[in-house]
Scaffold this motif. Sequence first.
Motif, PDB file in Angstrom:
ATOM      1  N   ALA A 146      -7.672   1.408  16.994  1.00 57.13           N
ATOM      2  CA  ALA A 146      -6.770   1.152  17.756  1.00 57.13           C
ATOM      3  C   ALA A 146      -6.392  -0.242  17.357  1.00 57.13           C
ATOM      4  CB  ALA A 146      -7.390   0.869  19.326  1.00 57.13           C
ATOM      5  N   THR A 147      -6.702  -1.368  16.839  1.00 60.90           N
ATOM      6  CA  THR A 147      -6.644  -2.900  16.145  1.00 60.90           C
ATOM      7  C   THR A 147      -6.313  -3.369  14.998  1.00 60.90           C
ATOM      8  OG1 THR A 147      -9.492  -3.113  15.974  1.00 60.90           O
ATOM      9  CG2 THR A 147      -9.360  -3.260  18.084  1.00 60.90           C
ATOM     10  N   LEU A 148      -6.521  -2.393  14.358  1.00 63.64           N
ATOM     11  CA  LEU A 148      -6.425  -2.117  13.273  1.00 63.64           C
ATOM     12  C   LEU A 148      -4.535  -2.136  12.759  1.00 63.64           C
ATOM     13  CD1 LEU A 148      -8.469  -1.334  10.846  1.00 63.64           C
ATOM     14  CD2 LEU A 148      -7.821  -3.861  10.309  1.00 63.64           C
ATOM     15  N   PRO A 149      -3.237  -3.018  12.295  1.00 63.58           N
ATOM     16  CA  PRO A 149      -2.252  -2.462  11.851  1.00 63.58           C
ATOM     17  C   PRO A 149      -1.418  -1.189  11.559  1.00 63.58           C
ATOM     18  CG  PRO A 149      -2.560  -4.176  11.271  1.00 63.58           C
ATOM     19  CD  PRO A 149      -3.855  -3.731  11.409  1.00 63.58           C
ATOM     20  N   ASN A 250     -15.136  -9.149  13.335  1.00 61.39           N
ATOM     21  CA  ASN A 250     -15.718  -9.425  12.364  1.00 61.39           C
ATOM     22  C   ASN A 250     -15.532  -8.300  10.849  1.00 61.39           C
ATOM     23  OD1 ASN A 250     -16.374 -12.709  12.251  1.00 61.39           O
ATOM     24  ND2 ASN A 250     -18.318 -12.247  13.347  1.00 61.39           N
ATOM     25  N   PHE A 251     -15.691  -7.076  11.440  1.00 57.76           N
ATOM     26  CA  PHE A 251     -15.274  -6.093  10.585  1.00 57.76           C
ATOM     27  C   PHE A 251     -14.165  -5.910  10.213  1.00 57.76           C
ATOM     28  CE2 PHE A 251     -19.905  -4.993  10.594  1.00 57.76           C
ATOM     29  CZ  PHE A 251     -20.127  -3.802  10.096  1.00 57.76           C
ATOM     30  N   GLU A 252     -13.095  -6.074  11.521  1.00 57.92           N
ATOM     31  CA  GLU A 252     -12.117  -5.847  11.472  1.00 57.92           C
ATOM     32  C   GLU A 252     -11.185  -7.006  10.570  1.00 57.92           C
ATOM     33  OE1 GLU A 252      -7.980  -6.000  14.202  1.00 57.92           O
ATOM     34  OE2 GLU A 252      -8.985  -6.564  14.798  1.00 57.92           O
ATOM     35  N   HIS A 253     -11.595  -7.936  10.490  1.00 58.65           N
ATOM     36  CA  HIS A 253     -10.867  -8.980   9.594  1.00 58.65           C
ATOM     37  C   HIS A 253     -11.542  -9.292   8.262  1.00 58.65           C
ATOM     38  CE1 HIS A 253      -8.449 -11.316  12.528  1.00 58.65           C
ATOM     39  NE2 HIS A 253      -9.040 -10.838  13.691  1.00 58.65           N
ATOM     40  N   ALA A 254     -12.897  -8.836   8.134  1.00 60.37           N
ATOM     41  CA  ALA A 254     -13.138  -8.143   6.747  1.00 60.37           C
ATOM     42  C   ALA A 254     -11.811  -7.351   5.788  1.00 60.37           C
ATOM     43  CB  ALA A 254     -14.895  -8.152   6.748  1.00 60.37           C
ATOM     44  N   LEU A 255     -11.655  -6.860   6.536  1.00 64.65           N
ATOM     45  CA  LEU A 255     -11.589  -5.911   5.872  1.00 64.65           C
ATOM     46  C   LEU A 255      -9.700  -6.193   5.687  1.00 64.65           C
ATOM     47  CD1 LEU A 255     -11.990  -2.262   8.245  1.00 64.65           C
ATOM     48  CD2 LEU A 255     -12.313  -2.731   5.845  1.00 64.65           C
ATOM     49  N   ARG A 256      -9.535  -7.037   6.440  1.00 61.54           N
ATOM     50  CA  ARG A 256      -7.631  -7.912   6.277  1.00 61.54           C
ATOM     51  C   ARG A 256      -7.922  -8.722   5.493  1.00 61.54           C
ATOM     52  NH1 ARG A 256      -4.208  -8.396  10.750  1.00 61.54           N
ATOM     53  NH2 ARG A 256      -4.590  -6.921  12.787  1.00 61.54           N
ATOM     54  N   ASP A 260      -5.205  -8.018   1.901  1.00 61.92           N
ATOM     55  CA  ASP A 260      -4.894  -9.340   1.491  1.00 61.92           C
ATOM     56  C   ASP A 260      -5.221 -10.564   0.211  1.00 61.92           C
ATOM     57  OD1 ASP A 260      -3.463  -9.253   4.014  1.00 61.92           O
ATOM     58  OD2 ASP A 260      -3.509 -11.225   4.565  1.00 61.92           O
ATOM     59  N   HIS A 261      -6.287 -10.131  -0.473  1.00 56.96           N
ATOM     60  CA  HIS A 261      -7.227 -10.569  -1.319  1.00 56.96           C
ATOM     61  C   HIS A 261      -6.556  -9.677  -2.699  1.00 56.96           C
ATOM     62  CE1 HIS A 261      -8.202 -13.854   0.559  1.00 56.96           C
ATOM     63  NE2 HIS A 261      -8.308 -14.316   0.051  1.00 56.96           N
ATOM     64  N   LEU A 262      -6.869  -8.088  -2.289  1.00 57.80           N
ATOM     65  CA  LEU A 262      -7.392  -7.223  -3.204  1.00 57.80           C
ATOM     66  C   LEU A 262      -5.821  -6.514  -3.346  1.00 57.80           C
ATOM     67  CD1 LEU A 262     -10.651  -6.454  -2.720  1.00 57.80           C
ATOM     68  CD2 LEU A 262      -9.681  -8.128  -4.382  1.00 57.80           C
ATOM     69  N   LEU A 263      -5.483  -6.491  -2.487  1.00 62.82           N
ATOM     70  CA  LEU A 263      -3.938  -5.393  -2.272  1.00 62.82           C
ATOM     71  C   LEU A 263      -2.306  -5.969  -1.776  1.00 62.82           C
ATOM     72  CD1 LEU A 263      -5.455  -2.372  -0.171  1.00 62.82           C
ATOM     73  CD2 LEU A 263      -5.810  -3.335  -2.258  1.00 62.82           C
ATOM     74  N   THR A 264      -2.943  -7.278  -2.169  1.00 69.45           N
ATOM     75  CA  THR A 264      -1.757  -8.069  -2.413  1.00 69.45           C
ATOM     76  C   THR A 264      -0.356  -7.603  -1.012  1.00 69.45           C
ATOM     77  OG1 THR A 264      -0.424  -6.791  -3.712  1.00 69.45           O
ATOM     78  CG2 THR A 264      -2.052  -8.468  -4.607  1.00 69.45           C
ATOM     79  N   GLY A 266      -0.035  -8.462   3.699  1.00 69.59           N
ATOM     80  CA  GLY A 266       0.592 -10.096   3.760  1.00 69.59           C
ATOM     81  C   GLY A 266      -0.510  -9.826   5.707  1.00 69.59           C
ATOM     82  N   TYR A 267      -1.512  -9.561   6.182  1.00 68.59           N
ATOM     83  CA  TYR A 267      -1.620  -9.182   7.524  1.00 68.59           C
ATOM     84  C   TYR A 267      -2.630 -10.477   8.399  1.00 68.59           C
ATOM     85  CZ  TYR A 267      -1.000  -4.224   6.240  1.00 68.59           C
ATOM     86  OH  TYR A 267      -0.846  -2.517   6.029  1.00 68.59           O
ATOM     87  N   GLY A 268      -3.173 -11.316   7.010  1.00 69.74           N
ATOM     88  CA  GLY A 268      -3.885 -12.276   7.823  1.00 69.74           C
ATOM     89  C   GLY A 268      -5.221 -11.795   8.538  1.00 69.74           C
ATOM     90  N   TYR A 269      -5.712 -12.843   8.568  1.00 68.02           N
ATOM     91  CA  TYR A 269      -6.806 -13.298   8.813  1.00 68.02           C
ATOM     92  C   TYR A 269      -8.097 -14.431   9.709  1.00 68.02           C
ATOM     93  CZ  TYR A 269      -7.570 -14.946   4.554  1.00 68.02           C
ATOM     94  OH  TYR A 269      -7.695 -15.883   2.888  1.00 68.02           O
TER      95      TYR A 269
END
Length: 836
Positions: A146-149, A250-256, A260-264, A266-269
């Motif tokens: 419910a929180t991820l895009p 923290n789990f959510e922003h770890a995935l973000r 952004d770093h590996l899959l290029t 732009g969701y932001g974190y």
Amino acid sequence: MDRGFAPVPQELYHNEWERRRLRTRVHLSIGGCLGPCALANVVLLLFAGRETWFHSVATEAQVLAIYDYIEAMVAAERYLPPPAALAPNVFSAFNWPAPAALSDGEPGAVERTAGPASAPVAAAGAGFLFLTHADTDILALSQLAATLPADFPPVRAYNLAGLGEEADIAAFLDRAAPEAEVVIVRLLGGRASFAAGLGRLTRLARERDLFLLCLPGTDELDPELAALSNVAPPVVHELFAYLQLGGLRNFEHALRFLADHLLTTGYGYDAPAPLPRVGVYHPDLPEGAAVADLRARHDPAAPTIGLLFYRAHLLAGNTAFVDALVHEIERRGANALPVFTASSKEEPGPDGALPTFLQPFADAAADVLITAMSFAMGGVNPDGPTLSGWAVDQLAALDVPVLQAIAASSSRLAWEASGRGLGPLDTAMNVAVPEFDGRIITVPVSFKEEAEAAGGDGRGLGTGGPPVRYVPVPDRIERAVGLALRQAALRRKPNAEKRLAFVLTNSSAKASRIGNAVGLDAPASLLRLLKRLGDAGYRVGELPADGDALIHALIERCSYDREVLTAGQLRDAAARVSGRRYDEWYGELPAKNRAELARQWGAPPGEAYVHDGAIALAGLAFGNCFVALQPPRGYGMDPNAIYHLPDLPPTHNYHALYRWLREPQPHGWGADAIVHVGKHGTLEWLPGKGIGLSATCYPDTFLGDLPLIYPFIINDPGEGTQAKRRGHAVVVDHMTPPMTTAGVYGELAELQQLVDEYYQVEQLDPTKLPLLQRQIWDLLKRAHLDGDLDRLLNRDPSHLHEWDDALTEDGTPVGLTELAGREVAHLIEDIDGLPL
């Protein structure tokens, strides 16, 4: 069923086979085993040349889970590892090698070579694969939907604990890994805990161009795991920080961050957000409550029960079992003090101060601590002896009993169906290792059950299956809290008011073997204990002069030796339970136990040790201390069978004793604690689960929440462990008796000396032999060996000598006067059985 196993639900197997329309796709065969077999209710699935075996399949839920597993493999057209719900029932004792006829190209083939996997290359946007040993990780991830895009790459999570054999691991990884672009592996036991899988993953990462990040589930970065990762070290370190701090955000922003770093993308974190590593919690207080908020709710006159649990459970919303413990503590009129911590390995503070996670219990003057933490607080030295570390010292400084409440990693269904109880993993993590801290082992208070994911479809959207939660078991919650409250009562009640029960072993039910503890003079030791208790303010009363007097007093009042027991002793027994009262107690037993006792020993109150319709209990009261004899486990059958049949239920009078000891006055002794005096009684060997007892396991049923103290010989930790784990015993070790050569003593030593002189006089001065013969004869009579001599001289036809019944003028047998020295020695050896 004749051997006590559950019946096989044959109709359910057939009905499900028909209902699911599997007739043309799955062959069903139901047969019996000629036996004997160590396992019961065995199911074999033969799929694609591979055998999968399950044991102890006896419930509807297990059968339905097997059919779900079958349909999953049929739909996938390949072998799949058994689901987590069935993992505890899998065994491989009969796993023969699968035939090599299947090739990698055939449906259902399991790859067993080092060649390329047959799964397709991952498509763009395939997302994340999160592999972990922690269900709390999966539970947290399942709540992020419910929180991820909405367009966020898919996240799939799996618990590695459900993968058993190497072939299962290979089949799973070959299917799941290529469906992702980023694979995260988080292990609790380092590289060795998933060695086969890591080798497979590193190869797949090279072949499929996958990002692989390997991390520990502990507080310290593991260089060996980090070296297996194929991304830049700063990325691994940042991910480790997110996961170590924990929490949904923290789990959510770890995935973000990874996206952004590996899959290029732009969701932001956001950067990793620190969260308290230690704090207090209460289900009825808002987040961030302080110790002062909790103590404001406490009744100063009531006992305070501390509760320690993992911070990971709080961050994942997995606190149902904690809430249940808190509410039960408060329902019973005590104060609850729940504290969460990220780890129990925290070092003590400056100047030896308590670690921060223990300090709240000291500040609140907790009476008892219940911990649901796995492993031990101290460390183990793998290179040598493990000495008492800081954990033992700090727990000693806290000075409260520490009870281990087991949050089991298995399902309740698997536990209920298992004769063993807890599996090897739970036994190690939640029982064996915590014992290094001196924790008192209680019972499983929760089990892992499937839970619907937040915003999901009931199958765990975004995960590799339904996430699991720790679901509390109400009666086991009551037992753990009851034990804690009993321990608290022992701390708070004045010694003069405490009532104790001491149980002497009497395994053979013979009066001659009362108190026959191994390596301990139980009667003498008991009297010393009672005297010390009197000195400490306990009401003990007048004691017998010595151990022999104690035993004779017990036998005179009542015993369980049916050869010498009289009706008068049964009538005058120190404790009697009326038939009406016992009927009430019997009616409160679980239905399973009532049926077993009635089937083996007849309707209550049974036939043994019953007088005028009442059960007689052997023992004596000394003030507030009752000394009881442990009843025999059975009667009227082979004694060896009584003590060696693991499924033989105890008798009615056995049940009556332990219920009477813990029953409040005036209907029972009302013991605050019970002491089993020396190795070993039979309570800890009664039928039931081996570890992790249920309400129908006899040690748990009979003891209830009564604290048990057990003086036990130090050189038998195996059997002492049985008492600790099946009887929540606090074992107090005693040393082995000092060893020396037995030899001869007293009259026998004097007799040996006279025989030696006889040898010498026979050679040097035979005229003195009559004097020595008379001295030997007088000594034989003084030692009461003359009767044995008479038997040997006149009634033993196998003896080697011809004897004359005549006596000399001084009363010495003529035969004795005619013996040579060697013959005297031979005769004495025949009398006492010892070579002289």
